[in-house]
Write an enzyme that holds these catalytic residues in place. Sequence first.
Site, PDB file in Angstrom:
ATOM      1  CG  ASN A  11      40.362  69.530  55.010  1.00 27.66           C
ATOM      2  OD1 ASN A  11      40.590  69.317  56.202  1.00 27.66           O
ATOM      3  ND2 ASN A  11      41.224  70.124  54.196  1.00 27.66           N
ATOM      4  CD1 TRP A  12      34.889  68.673  58.862  1.00 27.81           C
ATOM      5  CD2 TRP A  12      35.019  68.076  61.015  1.00 27.81           C
ATOM      6  NE1 TRP A  12      33.773  67.931  59.155  1.00 27.81           N
ATOM      7  CE2 TRP A  12      33.828  67.553  60.472  1.00 27.81           C
ATOM      8  CE3 TRP A  12      35.316  67.826  62.350  1.00 27.81           C
ATOM      9  CZ2 TRP A  12      32.932  66.800  61.226  1.00 27.81           C
ATOM     10  CZ3 TRP A  12      34.428  67.071  63.113  1.00 27.81           C
ATOM     11  CH2 TRP A  12      33.243  66.559  62.552  1.00 27.81           C
ATOM     12  CE  LYS A  13      40.741  73.700  54.455  1.00 29.25           C
ATOM     13  NZ  LYS A  13      41.021  74.815  53.575  1.00 29.25           N
ATOM     14  CG  HIS A  98      45.207  70.829  52.019  1.00 30.33           C
ATOM     15  ND1 HIS A  98      45.425  72.170  52.246  1.00 30.33           N
ATOM     16  CD2 HIS A  98      43.904  70.716  51.658  1.00 30.33           C
ATOM     17  CE1 HIS A  98      44.298  72.830  52.036  1.00 30.33           C
ATOM     18  NE2 HIS A  98      43.353  71.966  51.676  1.00 30.33           N
ATOM     19  CD  GLU A 100      44.506  75.260  54.164  1.00 29.47           C
ATOM     20  OE1 GLU A 100      44.166  74.384  54.975  1.00 29.47           O
ATOM     21  OE2 GLU A 100      43.686  75.940  53.505  1.00 29.47           O
ATOM     22  CD  GLU A 168      41.669  70.999  47.885  1.00 37.55           C
ATOM     23  OE1 GLU A 168      40.493  70.858  48.220  1.00 37.55           O
ATOM     24  OE2 GLU A 168      42.548  71.410  48.674  1.00 37.55           O
ATOM     25  N   GLY A 174      39.464  78.721  50.292  1.00 30.96           N
ATOM     26  CA  GLY A 174      39.357  79.490  51.538  1.00 30.96           C
ATOM     27  C   GLY A 174      38.700  80.849  51.393  1.00 30.96           C
ATOM     28  CB  SER A 216      35.366  78.300  46.961  1.00 29.25           C
ATOM     29  OG  SER A 216      36.335  79.108  47.596  1.00 29.25           O
TER      30      SER A 216
HETATM   31  P1  PGA Z   1      37.380  75.593  51.103  1.00 30.14           P
HETATM   32  O1  PGA Z   1      38.613  74.604  51.379  1.00 30.14           O
HETATM   33  O2  PGA Z   1      36.231  74.740  50.660  1.00 30.14           O
HETATM   34  O3  PGA Z   1      37.125  76.267  52.407  1.00 30.14           O
HETATM   35  O4  PGA Z   1      37.823  76.536  50.031  1.00 30.14           O
HETATM   36  C1  PGA Z   1      38.902  73.541  50.522  1.00 30.14           C
HETATM   37  C2  PGA Z   1      40.160  72.837  50.903  1.00 30.14           C
HETATM   38  O5  PGA Z   1      41.143  73.495  51.271  1.00 30.14           O
HETATM   39  O6  PGA Z   1      40.229  71.584  50.872  1.00 30.14           O
END
Ligand code: PGA
Length: 254
Positions: A11-13, A98, A100, A168, A174, A216
């Site tokens: 997931n590149w966000k 997600h 976010e 998650e 993050g 993470s």
């Molecule tokens: P992260 O993000 O690996 O940077 O913790 C995971 C995610 O939000 O899918």
Amino acid sequence: MSKGKKLIIGNWKMNPASLEKALRLAKEISKYSKYSRGKTEIVICPPFVFLSAISKKIKKAKLGAQDVHFETNNTAQTGEISPLMLKNLGVKYVIVGHSERRMLGETNEIVRKKIGACLKHAITPIVCVGESKRDESGNYLSFVRTQLEEIFSSIPKTALPKILIAYEPIWAIGKSAMREATPAESNEMAIFIKKVLSDLYDPKAVGSLRILYGGSVNIKNAGEFMKDGGVDGLLVGRDSLDPDNFKEIIKSVN
Ligand code: PGA
């Protein structure tokens, strides 16, 4: 989604900043699919603006999107992207719910509608669930139970094999994560998710359910999550933007 294969999803966000960088990253990652030895599906989820260009460049990895609108097409939705648009670009997976996006107002009901929209277009939804904190009295379990019950309330049993659930825990996601989750915590939640869904449907229906862990994930813990975390794959954020780290994750899972 290929049956029986493990999944590593990047997931590149909101990264990277340019198409040039996105194409370079996608091409490198696509090459690393060889390390999966045909046993793991590699999926990359770039921002919408890069999907079209990347879809023409990657042969071995699959394409995913980070979100979708729940209306299927041809409605007035300023700024939104429909599942049919994604399908026409070759997108096979979409992340929904997600944390976010939930912070921006995505509710369980919206997540449910997005799952329906994806399934209508043969796109596999990656449904994210997870608590913001762990407490000793186990309230986090009822929080995840409610998420699952509300999301799956009107999803038919026959759709379960076409859906991925990603656990998650928000506290482990993050740069500002409180700490990494352990494979034991992932395993406990994977069992719990199956239990909740077997109460909603029946135990047989969850036999083919596929669960991922995300939060993470890195080169040190990826192999352990796959071995002891009770999951079929990983959803990787930061480390999917570093091709060397992503390569090591693919290798360690295989
Ligand atoms: P992260 O993000 O690996 O940077 O913790 C995971 C995610 O939000 O899918």
